[in-house]
Structures are given as C-alpha cells and as structure tokens.
Scaffold this motif. Structure first.
Motif, PDB file in Angstrom:
ATOM      1  N   LEU A  80       9.173   0.790   6.208  1.00 31.41           N
ATOM      2  CA  LEU A  80       9.287  -0.683   6.179  1.00 31.41           C
ATOM      3  C   LEU A  80       9.955  -1.142   4.882  1.00 31.41           C
ATOM      4  CD1 LEU A  80       5.850  -2.047   7.493  1.00 31.41           C
ATOM      5  CD2 LEU A  80       7.914  -1.514   8.776  1.00 31.41           C
ATOM      6  N   LEU A 137       2.263  -4.836   2.310  1.00 36.33           N
ATOM      7  CA  LEU A 137       3.256  -3.932   1.716  1.00 36.33           C
ATOM      8  C   LEU A 137       4.537  -4.699   1.426  1.00 36.33           C
ATOM      9  CD1 LEU A 137       4.474  -0.983   1.119  1.00 36.33           C
ATOM     10  CD2 LEU A 137       5.459  -1.261   3.384  1.00 36.33           C
ATOM     11  N   SER A 177       0.832  -1.198   0.000  1.00 39.11           N
ATOM     12  CA  SER A 177       0.000   0.000   0.000  1.00 39.11           C
ATOM     13  C   SER A 177       0.858   1.235   0.000  1.00 39.11           C
ATOM     14  CB  SER A 177      -0.916   0.026   1.204  1.00 39.11           C
ATOM     15  OG  SER A 177      -0.213   0.520   2.305  1.00 39.11           O
ATOM     16  N   SER A 197       5.758  -0.238  13.593  1.00 39.00           N
ATOM     17  CA  SER A 197       4.896   0.163  12.478  1.00 39.00           C
ATOM     18  C   SER A 197       3.825   1.110  13.036  1.00 39.00           C
ATOM     19  CB  SER A 197       4.229  -1.074  11.892  1.00 39.00           C
ATOM     20  OG  SER A 197       3.336  -1.592  12.873  1.00 39.00           O
ATOM     21  N   CYS A 198       2.912   1.522  12.173  1.00 43.89           N
ATOM     22  CA  CYS A 198       1.833   2.404  12.661  1.00 43.89           C
ATOM     23  C   CYS A 198       1.028   1.710  13.774  1.00 43.89           C
ATOM     24  CB  CYS A 198       0.916   2.821  11.523  1.00 43.89           C
ATOM     25  SG  CYS A 198       1.811   3.615  10.184  1.00 43.89           S
ATOM     26  N   PRO A 199       0.566   0.442  13.584  1.00 40.69           N
ATOM     27  CA  PRO A 199      -0.220  -0.180  14.657  1.00 40.69           C
ATOM     28  C   PRO A 199       0.541  -0.314  15.970  1.00 40.69           C
ATOM     29  CG  PRO A 199      -0.473  -1.419  12.625  1.00 40.69           C
ATOM     30  CD  PRO A 199       0.589  -0.408  12.377  1.00 40.69           C
ATOM     31  N   ARG A 226       1.159   5.084   1.123  1.00 37.60           N
ATOM     32  CA  ARG A 226       0.669   5.721   2.329  1.00 37.60           C
ATOM     33  C   ARG A 226       0.888   7.224   2.222  1.00 37.60           C
ATOM     34  NH1 ARG A 226      -1.892   4.658   7.344  1.00 37.60           N
ATOM     35  NH2 ARG A 226      -1.298   6.382   8.678  1.00 37.60           N
ATOM     36  N   CYS A 240       6.342   3.912   3.209  1.00 38.90           N
ATOM     37  CA  CYS A 240       6.832   4.061   4.578  1.00 38.90           C
ATOM     38  C   CYS A 240       8.192   3.360   4.717  1.00 38.90           C
ATOM     39  CB  CYS A 240       5.830   3.468   5.565  1.00 38.90           C
ATOM     40  SG  CYS A 240       5.697   1.685   5.447  1.00 38.90           S
ATOM     41  N   GLY A 278       9.727   1.666  11.469  1.00 37.19           N
ATOM     42  CA  GLY A 278       9.541   1.837  10.022  1.00 37.19           C
ATOM     43  C   GLY A 278       8.158   2.395   9.743  1.00 37.19           C
ATOM     44  N   SER A 279       7.537   2.921  10.790  1.00 41.24           N
ATOM     45  CA  SER A 279       6.151   3.390  10.679  1.00 41.24           C
ATOM     46  C   SER A 279       6.001   4.532   9.684  1.00 41.24           C
ATOM     47  CB  SER A 279       5.702   3.850  12.067  1.00 41.24           C
ATOM     48  OG  SER A 279       4.778   4.889  11.945  1.00 41.24           O
ATOM     49  N   GLY A 280       4.900   4.490   8.945  1.00 37.56           N
ATOM     50  CA  GLY A 280       4.606   5.568   8.004  1.00 37.56           C
ATOM     51  C   GLY A 280       4.314   6.886   8.688  1.00 37.56           C
ATOM     52  N   THR A 302      -1.852  -4.918   6.692  1.00 38.85           N
ATOM     53  CA  THR A 302      -1.446  -3.943   5.660  1.00 38.85           C
ATOM     54  C   THR A 302       0.073  -3.923   5.526  1.00 38.85           C
ATOM     55  OG1 THR A 302      -3.305  -2.601   6.342  1.00 38.85           O
ATOM     56  CG2 THR A 302      -1.680  -1.536   4.940  1.00 38.85           C
ATOM     57  N   CYS A 303       0.751  -3.940   6.680  1.00 38.44           N
ATOM     58  CA  CYS A 303       2.224  -3.930   6.648  1.00 38.44           C
ATOM     59  C   CYS A 303       2.733  -5.199   5.954  1.00 38.44           C
ATOM     60  CB  CYS A 303       2.807  -3.878   8.056  1.00 38.44           C
ATOM     61  SG  CYS A 303       2.129  -2.602   9.111  1.00 38.44           S
ATOM     62  N   SER A 307       0.466  -4.731  11.086  1.00 41.34           N
ATOM     63  CA  SER A 307      -0.867  -5.197  10.703  1.00 41.34           C
ATOM     64  C   SER A 307      -0.784  -5.994   9.405  1.00 41.34           C
ATOM     65  CB  SER A 307      -1.775  -3.987  10.478  1.00 41.34           C
ATOM     66  OG  SER A 307      -1.256  -3.253   9.382  1.00 41.34           O
TER      67      SER A 307
HETATM   68 FE1  SF4 Z   1       1.022   1.133   6.297  1.00 46.93          FE
HETATM   69 FE2  SF4 Z   1       2.053   2.116   8.563  1.00 46.93          FE
HETATM   70 FE3  SF4 Z   1       2.257  -0.526   8.045  1.00 46.93          FE
HETATM   71 FE4  SF4 Z   1       3.687   1.242   6.620  1.00 46.93          FE
HETATM   72  S1  SF4 Z   1       3.881   0.843   8.818  1.00 46.93           S
HETATM   73  S2  SF4 Z   1       2.495  -0.484   5.790  1.00 46.93           S
HETATM   74  S3  SF4 Z   1       2.297   3.002   6.508  1.00 46.93           S
HETATM   75  S4  SF4 Z   1       0.361   0.639   8.402  1.00 46.93           S
END
Ligand code: SF4
Length: 435
Positions: free
Chosen positions: A39, A65, A9, A122-124, A11, A37, A154-156, A61-62, A59
């Motif tokens: 990651l 990615l 994804s 990460s974001c979560p 971001r 991001c 490595g969070s976005g 999503t990560c 998550s």
């Molecule tokens: Fe998306 Fe954040 Fe995970 Fe990167 S760290 S993939 S921006 S949720």
C-alpha cells in the motif's frame, strides 16, 4: 465508508518466490521479515498520476498506515482513501460488492476530476475473498468512458513496499493503447520518477537525438503511452518484475542497462538507449559530458566522508544492489552484506556485474539472524526499514532509512550528489555527536 488517509503499521510477512540461481553465491533466507506492505506505493503513485484515485479496500489498520506514510500532508482533495471493511463484512454478513459500488458511485459523483480509479486490495479484502478484478470490470463499464477502473493488490500477504508500484503499473499495462503498425521505433521509460528527473531525462534524450520518448506512468490518465513491438524500454526502477513481463507481453523489448543511479549508472542507462537508437558515440559523449562532469564533482564532494566506510544493507526497497554498486564504485565504500527482498538477476545483471566479486548478497530475510550478522560485522552505517532503525541507533549503529531512497529523487546525473549525501549526512552527524 471512505476515511481520510490514515496511519501506521509495520507488518511482518512471510514467503517469497525463488529466482533462478546466480553465478555468485547468494544467502537465501525465508524467515520473518520487517517491511512495509505494498500500500505504501500509493504515497508516490498518487503524486505521479494526477487525475487518478487510489481506493484501498481495507481495514482501519490500512487507513492508519497510509496516514502515517503521508505524514502531515493535508490535501483539500486527497487522491487516495480507504473504504473500510467492517467486522460485519468480514463475518460475511454484508454484501461487500454492493457496499463497494455505493462507495465508488458516491466518490465519482463528488469528484468528476477522477479519470482513473484503482481499487487497491489489502489483507482484509483478501480474507473475505472480494473479487476486485470483477468489481473493476463491472464499475469500469458502468462509468466508461469518463473513468477507467483498474485493480491491484497492495496486501502485506502478497506484496512488500515497492511491489505496490509494480502491481499498479502491471495492472495499467493491458489498458495502454496499441502502437500503430507502421509506427517508428520509440523509447519507453518504465517506472515512477519524480517529474523534475523525468524532465531532465527527456531533455537529454532529445539532445542525443531520441525524440520519441514516453514515460510509464504518464502524469495524466489520458496521456498513457502507446505500446507495441516497436517499443524499446528502459526500466527506471529495479522492482518492476511483473510490469516488465506485462510490457513484454505487449511486444516491447527491454534494453539491458545498469540503473540510473550515480554518474556511472546514469551514463550506462542512457548509453543503452543511445546504442539501440543508433546515436553516434561521439555525439552521445559530447551531449552528456557537462552533466556527467557535474555529477562526478558533486559525488566527489562526499568521498572523504564515505571512502573506506563499511555498509550493511537489510532487504527493503529492492534498490539495494544498484545503490551498493554506486557507493562502492563511485565513493569507495566497502560492502559488508547487500540484502534485497527479491533478487531479479536478469534486470540487475549489469549492476551485479559491477559489484566486487566477494560481496555477500542475501535475498529474503530472517531478521534475527541478519541482525546477529550485522552486529558481528559492526558496520559504519546500516540501510534498513523504519522498524529496525531505532533499535540499531540505540545500540550506537548509524542507520539510513531505506524508505527515504524511494521518496527522494535520486536518479540521474543531477541527483547523484544528493544520493551520496543521503549516506554522508548520518555519518557526519554521528561523528559530530561523538566529538
Ligand atoms: Fe496491514 Fe495488510 Fe493493510 Fe498492509 S494491507 S496495512 S499489511 S492489513
């Protein structure tokens, strides 16, 4: 649980730090950005440090990615994975630390080849405020000395794209061994380079008489270089702000230089080391002459396709400024706008000084406004992230994916022609389509 590396994804993230003012005007924008991001850095870091494992605490999503960035690569024993934070964790119903300890224990029992484990935030994991640095300390003492456990984000929310490498290396620096007090001066190259490029540089340094050269990161956890006040370091990448600070906190001194892109940049970069280590100028020039001549020939091969062409850079990899310098000075391209996510003027001083005085520099992004400027300028080629490339191509604008510049070995004399070709190829292709 650990998922196989997974997918995709883009971001949009907000906000970035403001560097000190530059002598030349810089357009600073703080709007919506289109960029991966941090990651993403795992994609090249896991290949470099061969006994490390990158465990993303994130998550689905990560995980998606990572699979997307990895493409179709299949690993018998992957060197990265995602510990998925489930909804019950996010709701505070489970003890994420206990779960993390369980996942790490299972992983390390199954994979005795892992010597260095990075817990990657990460974001979560930021949302649930999981303290990964405490977790890393706890797990490191549990698994010491067989495995060292470090952490970085490595969070976005905090990082873009290449900043993941910066965060990872900055986390590594405090654990580097200290140089002996009576150690002779040594050279440290900081930043991930492809193994083949690293080998070429090592041979050149040896040939000019600098034998004590180490690379950060090393290819194996047990071979990480010693560091101290006798260390002189060259940055191999322009996006290593935090790492540079960490290395300097250990006493190392940076050798100012342009980045080793193109014949001119590579010569300037090697020259900085040669000067610092007292290499006679005649010897230096004689040693590099054949490789430099090969680089110039290879670059010239693409001059007809690129000279006079107008190029626009959207901010993405932080490689934009040294690449713009190379394209302008060695290939005669005209720079319309050179955008970069962050402008680290100190590390980029030598490259900035070589840009034409009227180059428009922009830092940060307000993507809609920048797209308007780009369309108005109607450049021949645009360097941008994947998210912008498709719509621009659909409008008939030729693009180059910034991420390719990070995945392709482009540093050094032997790669200068390949770097030029990365820009010549899409233009030649479009010209053929139009014919
Ligand atoms: Fe998306 Fe954040 Fe995970 Fe990167 S760290 S993939 S921006 S949720």
């Amino acid at each position: 649980m650990i998922a196989a590396p997974h997918n995709a994804s883009l971001r949009a993230a907000q906000g970035c730090s403001a560097p000190a003012a530059l002598a030349r005007p810089v357009l600073r924008e703080r709007g919506q950005r289109e960029v991966f991001c941090g990651l993403t850095g795992i994609m090249w870091l896991h290949r470099k440090i061969q006994d490390a494992f990158f465990l993303i605490i994130g998550s689905r999503t990560c995980a998606h990615l990572m699979q997307s960035a990895a493409g179709v690569m299949i690993f018998a024993e992957p060197r990265f994975g995602t510990a998925i934070i489930e909804e019950k964790d996010l709701a505070g119903l489970a003890d994420a630390n206990e779960e993390l300890d369980r996942v790490v224990t299972r992983l390390l029992e199954r994979r005795p080849d892992i010597k260095l484990l990075f817990l990657v935030g990460s974001c979560p994991s930021e949302v649930i405020k999981l303290d990964l640095s405490r977790a890393a300390t706890r797990l490191s003492s549990q698994f010491s000395p067989a495995v060292r456990v470090l952490n970085y984000s490595g969070s976005g929310i905090e990082t873009t794209f290449t900043q993941g490498e910066d965060a990872c290396l900055a986390a590594l620096v405090p654990s580097l061994p200290s140089q002996a007090k009576d150690a002779p001066a040594s050279l440290l190259i900081v930043g991930v380079l492809a193994d083949a490029v690293e080998d070429q540089f090592r041979r050149l340094f040896e040939a000019i008489g600098i034998a004590d050269v180490a690379f950060l990161p090393a290819r194996r956890a047990g071979d990480m270089p010693a560091i101290g006040s006798k260390t002189r370091y060259l940055l191999a990448q322009p996006f290593l702000n935090d790492t540079a600070r960490a290395v300097e906190a250990r006493g190392a001194i940076r050798l100012p230089a342009p980045f080793p892109l193109g014949a001119e940049g590579t010569e300037g970069w090697l020259q900085a080391a040669a000067t610092a280590f007292g290499v006679p100028q005649q010897k230096f020039e004689a040693v590099i002459a054949p490789a430099k001549a090969r680089a110039e020939r290879a670059v010239n091969h693409h001059r007809d396709a690129l000279a006079g062409r107008r190029i626009f850079f959207f901010p993405d990899s932080q490689l934009e400024i040294p690449i713009a310098r190379f394209l302008n000075r060695e290939l005669g391209m005209r720079l319309i706008e050179v955008g970069t996510p962050y402008l680290q003027q100190e590390h980029l001083a030598a490259d900035l000084a070589l840009l034409p005085a009227d180059t428009v520099l922009s830092e940060g992004q307000d993507v809609d406004r920048q797209l308007d400027r780009c369309r108005d300028a109607a450049p021949d080629i645009v360097v941008c992230g994947l998210g912008l490339a498709n719509p621009l191509e659909a409008e008939g604008i030729t693009t180059k994916w910034a991420i390719e510049l990070v995945f392709t070995p482009i540093q050094g004399f032997e790669q200068a022609g390949d770097l030029a070709e990365l820009f010549a190829r899409p233009l030649v292709r479009r010209a053929r389509l139009e014919v």
